[in-house]
Design a protein around this motif. Structure first.
Motif, PDB file in Angstrom:
ATOM      1  N   ASP A  13       9.209  -3.382  -6.641  1.00 11.55           N
ATOM      2  CA  ASP A  13       8.679  -3.464  -8.004  1.00 11.55           C
ATOM      3  C   ASP A  13       8.169  -2.074  -8.377  1.00 11.55           C
ATOM      4  O   ASP A  13       7.094  -1.663  -7.944  1.00 11.55           O
ATOM      5  CB  ASP A  13       7.562  -4.503  -8.067  1.00 11.55           C
ATOM      6  CG  ASP A  13       7.001  -4.710  -9.456  1.00 11.55           C
ATOM      7  OD1 ASP A  13       6.868  -3.722 -10.226  1.00 11.55           O
ATOM      8  OD2 ASP A  13       6.644  -5.858  -9.780  1.00 11.55           O
ATOM      9  N   ARG A  16       4.643  -1.848 -10.264  1.00 12.44           N
ATOM     10  CA  ARG A  16       3.538  -2.155  -9.330  1.00 12.44           C
ATOM     11  C   ARG A  16       3.341  -0.989  -8.364  1.00 12.44           C
ATOM     12  O   ARG A  16       2.211  -0.598  -8.068  1.00 12.44           O
ATOM     13  CB  ARG A  16       3.850  -3.450  -8.591  1.00 12.44           C
ATOM     14  CG  ARG A  16       2.813  -3.838  -7.564  1.00 12.44           C
ATOM     15  CD  ARG A  16       3.145  -5.148  -6.904  1.00 12.44           C
ATOM     16  NE  ARG A  16       4.347  -4.979  -6.079  1.00 12.44           N
ATOM     17  CZ  ARG A  16       4.894  -5.941  -5.370  1.00 12.44           C
ATOM     18  NH1 ARG A  16       4.370  -7.163  -5.378  1.00 12.44           N
ATOM     19  NH2 ARG A  16       5.969  -5.716  -4.642  1.00 12.44           N
ATOM     20  N   ASP A  19       1.453   2.040  -9.911  1.00 17.64           N
ATOM     21  CA  ASP A  19       0.001   1.827  -9.953  1.00 17.64           C
ATOM     22  C   ASP A  19      -0.614   2.038  -8.577  1.00 17.64           C
ATOM     23  O   ASP A  19      -1.606   2.754  -8.434  1.00 17.64           O
ATOM     24  CB  ASP A  19      -0.305   0.417 -10.461  1.00 17.64           C
ATOM     25  CG  ASP A  19      -1.786   0.099 -10.378  1.00 17.64           C
ATOM     26  OD1 ASP A  19      -2.579   0.767 -11.069  1.00 17.64           O
ATOM     27  OD2 ASP A  19      -2.156  -0.809  -9.591  1.00 17.64           O
ATOM     28  N   TRP A  20      -0.032   1.422  -7.555  1.00 16.55           N
ATOM     29  CA  TRP A  20      -0.600   1.484  -6.216  1.00 16.55           C
ATOM     30  C   TRP A  20      -0.612   2.921  -5.695  1.00 16.55           C
ATOM     31  O   TRP A  20      -1.621   3.397  -5.171  1.00 16.55           O
ATOM     32  CB  TRP A  20       0.177   0.565  -5.265  1.00 16.55           C
ATOM     33  CG  TRP A  20      -0.545   0.314  -3.986  1.00 16.55           C
ATOM     34  CD1 TRP A  20      -1.450  -0.669  -3.737  1.00 16.55           C
ATOM     35  CD2 TRP A  20      -0.422   1.072  -2.768  1.00 16.55           C
ATOM     36  NE1 TRP A  20      -1.905  -0.575  -2.438  1.00 16.55           N
ATOM     37  CE2 TRP A  20      -1.276   0.484  -1.826  1.00 16.55           C
ATOM     38  CE3 TRP A  20       0.334   2.173  -2.393  1.00 16.55           C
ATOM     39  CZ2 TRP A  20      -1.413   0.971  -0.528  1.00 16.55           C
ATOM     40  CZ3 TRP A  20       0.201   2.661  -1.098  1.00 16.55           C
ATOM     41  CH2 TRP A  20      -0.664   2.059  -0.188  1.00 16.55           C
TER      42      TRP A  20
END
Length: 114
Positions: A13, A16, A19-20
């Motif tokens: 993803d 996602r 962001d991480w």
């Protein structure tokens, strides 16, 4: 011999992962290589990239050697990420290991000082 490093991290993803990894590295990527790959420059000629590759996600294992592990871990904690493990390796390296949402392992280590 000059050595450059470009380490790839396959993710399932992309949004996602962006962001991480922004929280892990403390900044947005240095640049995007197309719409499915983002690159962080950790030092001169040393980069890590996340790339949308769902069939390979979760298999990366990387360790980055740093001067001050405790300060780095505290900075990352301020961005709401905690290491999965902290350990002293048999070779005397202190190591903090993080796992992204796909299970990719990103470790940070520093040699013990006498």
């Amino acid at each position: 011999m000059a050595v450059d490093l470009y380490a790839g991290i396959p993710v399932s993803d992309y949004v996602r992962a962006l962001d991480w990894y922004q929280r892990l590295f403390g900044s947005p990527p240095a640049f995007a290589a197309g719409g499915t790959e983002a690159v962080w420059e950790l030092g001169e000629h040393r980069s890590m990239a996340v790339e949308l590759r769902p069939d390979h996600a979760g298999h990366a294992v990387h360790t980055v050697v740093v001067d001050d592990l405790d300060t780095l871990v505290a900075r990352i904690a301020a961005r709401r990420l905690e290491p999965t493990t902290r350990e002293t390796c048999p070779n005397g390296v202190l190591k903090a290991t993080y796992h992204d949402p796909d299970g990719n392992e990103i470790g940070f280590g520093t040699p013990l000082r006498p």
